[in-house]
Design a protein around this motif. Sequence first.
Motif, mmCIF file in Angstrom:
data_model
loop_
_atom_site.group_PDB
_atom_site.id
_atom_site.type_symbol
_atom_site.label_atom_id
_atom_site.label_comp_id
_atom_site.label_asym_id
_atom_site.label_seq_id
_atom_site.Cartn_x
_atom_site.Cartn_y
_atom_site.Cartn_z
ATOM 1 N N TRP A 52 0.791 -1.226 0.000
ATOM 2 C CA TRP A 52 0.000 0.000 0.000
ATOM 3 C C TRP A 52 0.824 1.276 0.000
ATOM 4 O O TRP A 52 0.672 2.105 -0.882
ATOM 5 N N TYR A 53 1.695 1.433 0.972
ATOM 6 C CA TYR A 53 2.327 2.746 1.075
ATOM 7 C C TYR A 53 3.188 3.074 -0.146
ATOM 8 O O TYR A 53 3.070 4.144 -0.739
ATOM 9 N N ILE A 54 4.046 2.129 -0.517
ATOM 10 C CA ILE A 54 4.914 2.398 -1.665
ATOM 11 C C ILE A 54 4.077 2.672 -2.917
ATOM 12 O O ILE A 54 4.382 3.576 -3.696
ATOM 13 N N GLU A 55 3.006 1.937 -3.065
ATOM 14 C CA GLU A 55 2.139 2.183 -4.216
ATOM 15 C C GLU A 55 1.537 3.589 -4.158
ATOM 16 O O GLU A 55 1.411 4.265 -5.175
ATOM 17 N N PHE A 56 1.188 4.018 -2.957
ATOM 18 C CA PHE A 56 0.629 5.363 -2.814
ATOM 19 C C PHE A 56 1.647 6.449 -3.126
ATOM 20 O O PHE A 56 1.292 7.541 -3.549
ATOM 21 N N THR A 57 2.926 6.155 -2.861
ATOM 22 C CA THR A 57 3.934 7.195 -3.092
ATOM 23 C C THR A 57 4.221 7.383 -4.577
ATOM 24 O O THR A 57 4.706 8.434 -4.976
ATOM 25 N N LYS A 58 3.934 6.366 -5.363
ATOM 26 C CA LYS A 58 4.319 6.445 -6.778
ATOM 27 C C LYS A 58 3.698 7.622 -7.524
ATOM 28 O O LYS A 58 4.428 8.361 -8.198
ATOM 29 N N PRO A 59 2.377 7.831 -7.389
ATOM 30 C CA PRO A 59 1.825 9.000 -8.084
ATOM 31 C C PRO A 59 2.544 10.288 -7.691
ATOM 32 O O PRO A 59 2.819 11.126 -8.541
ATOM 33 N N VAL A 60 2.878 10.413 -6.398
ATOM 34 C CA VAL A 60 3.566 11.626 -5.938
ATOM 35 C C VAL A 60 4.971 11.688 -6.530
ATOM 36 O O VAL A 60 5.409 12.718 -7.039
ATOM 37 N N LEU A 61 5.689 10.591 -6.464
ATOM 38 C CA LEU A 61 7.074 10.591 -6.917
ATOM 39 C C LEU A 61 7.171 10.844 -8.421
ATOM 40 O O LEU A 61 8.128 11.436 -8.897
ATOM 41 N N TYR A 62 6.165 10.365 -9.150
ATOM 42 C CA TYR A 62 6.239 10.558 -10.607
ATOM 43 C C TYR A 62 5.671 11.896 -11.049
ATOM 44 O O TYR A 62 6.098 12.462 -12.030
ATOM 45 N N HIS A 63 4.676 12.399 -10.304
ATOM 46 C CA HIS A 63 4.009 13.585 -10.812
ATOM 47 C C HIS A 63 3.935 14.741 -9.826
ATOM 48 O O HIS A 63 3.452 15.804 -10.177
ATOM 49 N N GLY A 64 4.361 14.504 -8.584
ATOM 50 C CA GLY A 64 4.154 15.541 -7.580
ATOM 51 C C GLY A 64 5.151 16.704 -7.679
ATOM 52 O O GLY A 64 6.129 16.642 -8.426
ATOM 53 N N SER A 65 4.880 17.741 -6.889
ATOM 54 C CA SER A 65 5.811 18.859 -6.817
ATOM 55 C C SER A 65 7.026 18.436 -6.005
ATOM 56 O O SER A 65 6.992 17.425 -5.311
ATOM 57 N N SER A 66 8.100 19.215 -6.064
ATOM 58 C CA SER A 66 9.307 18.775 -5.371
ATOM 59 C C SER A 66 9.130 18.795 -3.858
ATOM 60 O O SER A 66 9.724 17.990 -3.155
ATOM 61 N N GLU A 67 8.287 19.717 -3.321
ATOM 62 C CA GLU A 67 8.045 19.663 -1.879
ATOM 63 C C GLU A 67 7.290 18.400 -1.488
ATOM 64 O O GLU A 67 7.612 17.744 -0.511
ATOM 65 N N GLU A 68 6.280 18.085 -2.293
ATOM 66 C CA GLU A 68 5.514 16.875 -2.010
ATOM 67 C C GLU A 68 6.436 15.657 -2.049
ATOM 68 O O GLU A 68 6.390 14.793 -1.179
ATOM 69 N N LYS A 69 7.261 15.635 -3.084
ATOM 70 C CA LYS A 69 8.192 14.521 -3.221
ATOM 71 C C LYS A 69 9.105 14.412 -2.011
ATOM 72 O O LYS A 69 9.301 13.328 -1.456
ATOM 73 N N ALA A 70 9.664 15.527 -1.613
ATOM 74 C CA ALA A 70 10.622 15.516 -0.509
ATOM 75 C C ALA A 70 9.995 14.937 0.753
ATOM 76 O O ALA A 70 10.600 14.111 1.448
ATOM 77 N N ALA A 71 8.755 15.360 1.004
ATOM 78 C CA ALA A 71 8.092 14.874 2.218
ATOM 79 C C ALA A 71 7.918 13.362 2.160
ATOM 80 O O ALA A 71 8.210 12.638 3.116
ATOM 81 N N VAL A 72 7.475 12.883 1.007
ATOM 82 C CA VAL A 72 7.236 11.452 0.841
ATOM 83 C C VAL A 72 8.539 10.662 0.953
ATOM 84 O O VAL A 72 8.611 9.620 1.610
ATOM 85 N N ILE A 73 9.576 11.187 0.321
ATOM 86 C CA ILE A 73 10.858 10.480 0.340
ATOM 87 C C ILE A 73 11.418 10.396 1.755
ATOM 88 O O ILE A 73 11.907 9.361 2.195
ATOM 89 N N ASN A 74 11.296 11.493 2.447
ATOM 90 C CA ASN A 74 11.766 11.478 3.831
ATOM 91 C C ASN A 74 11.050 10.407 4.643
ATOM 92 O O ASN A 74 11.651 9.703 5.446
ATOM 93 N N CYS A 75 9.774 10.315 4.403
ATOM 94 C CA CYS A 75 8.978 9.331 5.126
ATOM 95 C C CYS A 75 9.396 7.912 4.742
ATOM 96 O O CYS A 75 9.532 7.034 5.595
ATOM 97 N N LEU A 76 9.608 7.697 3.453
ATOM 98 C CA LEU A 76 10.042 6.372 2.993
ATOM 99 C C LEU A 76 11.345 5.952 3.668
ATOM 100 O O LEU A 76 11.466 4.840 4.169
ATOM 101 N N PHE A 77 12.298 6.853 3.682
ATOM 102 C CA PHE A 77 13.585 6.523 4.309
ATOM 103 C C PHE A 77 13.426 6.266 5.791
ATOM 104 O O PHE A 77 14.023 5.347 6.351
ATOM 105 N N PHE A 78 12.593 7.091 6.401
ATOM 106 C CA PHE A 78 12.396 6.930 7.834
ATOM 107 C C PHE A 78 11.810 5.559 8.164
ATOM 108 O O PHE A 78 12.297 4.832 9.026
ATOM 109 N N VAL A 79 10.759 5.202 7.431
ATOM 110 C CA VAL A 79 10.110 3.913 7.703
ATOM 111 C C VAL A 79 11.067 2.766 7.395
ATOM 112 O O VAL A 79 11.156 1.786 8.142
ATOM 113 N N LEU A 80 11.804 2.880 6.305
ATOM 114 C CA LEU A 80 12.773 1.829 5.979
ATOM 115 C C LEU A 80 13.778 1.647 7.112
ATOM 116 O O LEU A 80 14.105 0.531 7.515
#
Length: 947
Positions: A713-741
């Motif tokens: 679920w989560y990684i799938e949810f991040t994909k739309p953001v990572l592919y199409h989101g703004s750079s702030e949106e992306k940054a927030a998501v990426i930070n979260c991904l790294f944190f959870v990992l």
Amino acid sequence: MIELKKTYSPEDIEDKWYVFWEQNGYFKPNPNATKAPFCIVIPPPNVTGSLHMGHALNATIQDILTRWKRMSGHKVLWLPGTDHAGIATQNVVERELSKEGIDRHKLGRETFIERVWKWKAEYGGKIIHQLKKIGASCDWSRERFTLDEGLSAAVREVFVRLFEEGLVYRDNRLINWCPRCHTALSDLEVEYEEIEGKLYSIKYPLTPPVRIEGGYITVATTRPETMLGDTAVAVHPEDERYKDIIGKNLDLPLTGRKIPVIADAAVDPAFGTGAVKVTPAHDFNDEAIGKRHKLKSISVISEDGRMSAEAGERYSGLDRYICRKKIVEDLRELDLLEGDKKYLHSVGHCYRCKTIIEPLLTIQWYVKIESLASEAVRAVQDKTIRLIPDSWENNYFAWMRDIKDWCISRQIWWGHQIPVWCCPDCKGEDGTPPQGEIIEHIFFEPVMLRAGIKATGGIYSELKKLGMSHEEIIRNSKIIRISKKVKPICQREELTECPKCGSKNIIRDPDVLDTWFSSALWPFSTLGWPQETEDLKTFYPTGVLVTGFDILFFWVARMIMMGLKVMKDAPFRDVYIHALVRDSKGHKMSKSKGNVIDPLVMIDKYGADAFRFTLAAFAAQGRDVRFSEDRVEGYRHFINKLWNAAKFIVNNEELWAKQPLHGHDKDLDLPGRWILSRLAFTAEEVNRNLGNYRFNDAANSIYQFVWHEFCDWYIEFTKPVLYHGSSEEKAAVINCLFFVLEKIIQLLHPFMPYVTEELWNTVFEQSKSIMISQYPVDLPKYPDAEEQMDYIISAITGIRSIRGELNIAPSLEMRAGIKTASKEVEDVMKNNLTAIMKLTRCKEINIGADIRKEKGSAVSVRDKMEIYIPIEGLLDIKSEVERLQKEKSKIDDSIATLNKKLLNEDFLKNAPRVVVEKEKAKFDDFVHKKEKIEENIKLLKTVSSKQ
RNA sequence: GGGCGAUUAGCUCAGUGGGAGAGCGCUUCCUUCACACGGAAGAGGUCGCAGGUUCAAUCCCUGCAUCGCCUACCA
């Protein structure tokens, strides 16, 4: 730039990290740790051993606990070592010698022991190496061996103390004897096995005048050779058949001796003829009868399993089984054998060499166990020590109540020699010299037979009379036991001359102690006792003992007794008793059955991490483990999944802020807060389950979280953001991904040390180890996010399931409508519409609008929403109608049952309100679903009539 | 003989006094840009049998059956 290999290959990294950990001293207790010390002593494997599944499970559990505790901030010591395994090791080396055609007696004691040490140096490290392979984080700088100097000092100290208190003593009684190992065995070391033997019926003629029909009594036995040592025949006191002849004599065939008929209530008149031959020197029951009736004990079998001189000229020197045959023949010839029949009975075998044991009358050392056992029982009763699972307590109590004194002397060479001496030159207290009494029993058969010396008593003096010197006798003796009549000198230091008279002829008791005697001291002897070491102060009592139930009595019970006695405190607080690993059919793995799965093969094939995770996932409490390789493969896939998730995350490294996440929670979108909340929940569960020794639950909750929540679920949810989101949106998501990992690999580290270390080092910290990072605990939760995500997930699942059921091609984009029960839910949907559309391949989703009005739609009801999808031209209508009708009839049944329940007054009156409400809601739900299905059926029928 | 435990999906096993679960296997669809060691959707169970307690039992109680283990004895 972080780079991860395409696939994870354990063989490339496992050894590297192990060396890294050890060299950096991460296995040693951290002096700066703030939390309470936590210590586990390893159940020392036999030096002769090689790692089997039991060890693997045992070590994995201990490693999970120590790594977890270490990361949680405790000062942790996992103390490793091996056991000298007296009989087992001696047998191994003897076997080696016999290949060279050498008998250990030829070498002599000292040379033989040197040889065993040499063997140990060469092969004894095998199991240690294997433990390292599976990742055991033991502090190897503290490795101990039960025969090393410190532990031997502890053994001597305890023995002497117990001796001085009168808790160790010598006695001449019947013990289990292994004729092959030439040693006494404790009751526990005897394994019973059903075998088919023969039950012989033998006539014992009544000494005239004859008073019974036929003139004889028939007795039954499975061991005819022991009749040579019979000293009575027993019958039940109220047995009418024999009443008249109680007290009369019988002629014991083949011996010329006369034995009495005695009455004893232990005889079962219903078994056989109701008459029992009594052989006090070779049968435990008969020994008891013998004591009650003050019968003589005649030992007709000697230590090597041959008939002794007491067996008479015709039989002495024969092997016990050859003698059995001969006696049967002789009896037959005399017409004294009434018959024989096949007979299934259980027979004791030596647990080391499987030879049939022989009860023999010998002098041995014993530990008086009663007072020790009652303390040990109390410690468990008052919960000073917890057994986990507690179902073992009953077993423990039952065993401790019936416990008999512990026979601790063994007639072998490899072990702790008993620190007892005696002097043949000192005079006794009454002024008479002990010469001739000093050694009561020497096993020196060839000389004995030649000289016609009886097998018990006074042999030393007999041999002396033959002109043998003291040294000669000692040297040529296989087994010496110092007479009970001689006062032993028991002391801690080596003795070279008699402290009383200065004689150098002093003899040390040649016996060694039962291996389990030194094992019983393991929790404190390894920490330095009897010295007051820093380790002892810090780590005793230890935290938990992890072991299989097979050595609960051999070892655990005795450690508890010794710990309480010597240290005045229990050796550990918890005893976690894990399952026995069996094969897939539920049998004990054993070499002879050929069903052994080698842990090292599993590690080679799947990697240590997958193997360990499998063991953890199997380690449910209170049940045996049936190991199946499929599971290991499944968990290897899990590692691969984790690896690939990491790869995906690492692809987005450029925007990673490498900052702590907290404080920025508000920047996160709903899926982000949701996954953090799920993570917090998982961490909490894992910590709790590890604390309760529920390793399978802990392993499963991480597995579930990583795969089905984070990846699915989560990684799938991040994909739309990572592919199409703004750079702030992306940054927030990426930070979260790294944190959870990061948190995931920390949570997983105790289970999978290698892959997590590899990821930690490549992705997060370059120099430090994950081993010394902080285990995730107390993370923030977001209940509202969890609730909201549930709606979204159910919307997506709903749309997908209609899609699947209606066979809509995946490539086909479609429209959907979602109608929900509340405005809040609709808002949540609207806010996350892009993700929903992406994950369902919808080109248009109308929230709140009823698109049925435009076109015919299929309807699905999920939780608080209805989902519509236009169906025209999309499906096989006929089979869909069938399916829906089937489902409808199922729902009809459910409605009927529920209806009945809800009309039941008792239910409405007595059931908790919550339950009633739940049932009502369920009922409404079903009715609603039924309506929708009926609508769908109607709709499909209309569509099909149009087509 | 005594004691303990087990019996839940095809297999290996979790679990709970109020909605039957996981892994593997199976079916259908998908080689979509982390992963086919993958994704999505499914099928499949009278929770060993018979009674009892309860408004309600897969779960508690009793009995039975089958299997396993421990322990004692077997002349």
